[in-house]
Design an enzyme around this catalytic site. Structure first.
Site: not given
Ligand code: PXP
Length: 236
Positions: A7, A10, A43, A45, A49, A70, A101, A149, A189
């Protein structure tokens, strides 16, 4: 082989801090792929953001692995998904005021079955991001999801061994239900280089989506090394 989705939200968060052009999330995706990532997860959003429409558009045309988008289950996002055609859409809950999330999707939201059907009709795999709750998973299956998931955020935040053990049992039960329903079984997550071991022990997940811990490590080691290390743990 267990698949790793990276992901890269960031990276976009850092870029948006200055509303500028760097760091470039697309470059992060290409380097992650080169280091062994099997999927790029973003994601988009409602408040834009971090990830922007243009990022998803570029990723769709450039990456060679899979693209997992996402998104909230809204009409606007369904239109965007049908335009951009990610390999997978993961439907997630979204609140403007949240930092990340929080919690899984509420499957009782009216119209979710229609949204899932519309995305599938467009050739997109549909995954639902939900709590490790057996009745929710069964409902997700009835609504037509092809993957689920499990939200591992609660597990990731626990500190006490007995609580961790209990949450892992809850996750195990949920993941077994996903697999016996014939759906793809995914986790995401809060997963990091330490807590991943508890999840791996269950031998139930075929894919992990990880962002924060890999991007945090990448600040010091570079993204390629950070991705390679997680891949090594997943498939050792
Ligand atoms: N999976 C989903 C569905 C998420 O919403 C997120 C966070 O955006 C992640 C995975 C990744 O989470 P993390 O950044 O905490 O590893």
């Amino acid at each position: 082989m267990i698949a790793l989705g990276i992901n890269i939200d960031h990276i976009a968060t850092l870029r948006q801090a200055r509303q500028g052009i760097e760091p470039e999330p697309v470059l992060a995706a290409l380097l992650a792929e080169q280091a062994g990532a099997d999927q790029i997860t973003v994601h988009l959003r409602e408040d834009r953001r971090h990830i922007q429409y243009r990022d998803v558009q570029l990723l769709r045309s450039i990456i060679q692995t899979k693209l997992n988008l996402e998104m909230a289950p809204t009409a606007e996002m369904v239109t965007i998904a049908k335009e951009l055609k990610p390999d997978t859409v993961t439907l997630v809950p979204e609140k403007r005021e949240e930092i990340t999330t929080e919690g899984g999707l509420n499957l009782e939201k009216p119209g979710l079955d229609k949204i899932i059907a519309e995305l599938k009709e467009a050739g997109i795999e549909v995954s639902l991001f939900i709590e490790p709750d057996v009745s929710m998973i069964k409902l997700g299956d009835r609504l037509g999801a092809q993957a689920i998931e499990i939200h591992t955020g609660a597990y990731a935040n626990l500190k006490k061994d007995d609580e961790i053990k209990a949450e892992l049992q809850r996750i195990q039960k949920a993941a077994k239900t996903i697999k016996s329903s014939g759906l793809r079984c995914v986790a995401g997550h809060g997963i990091n280089y330490k807590n991943i071991y508890g999840l791996l022990q269950l031998e139930l997940f075929e894919e992990y989506n990880i962002g924060h811990s890999i991007i945090s490590r990448a600040v010091f080691t570079g993204i390629e090394e950070a991705v390679r290390e997680m891949k090594r743990i997943l498939n050792q």
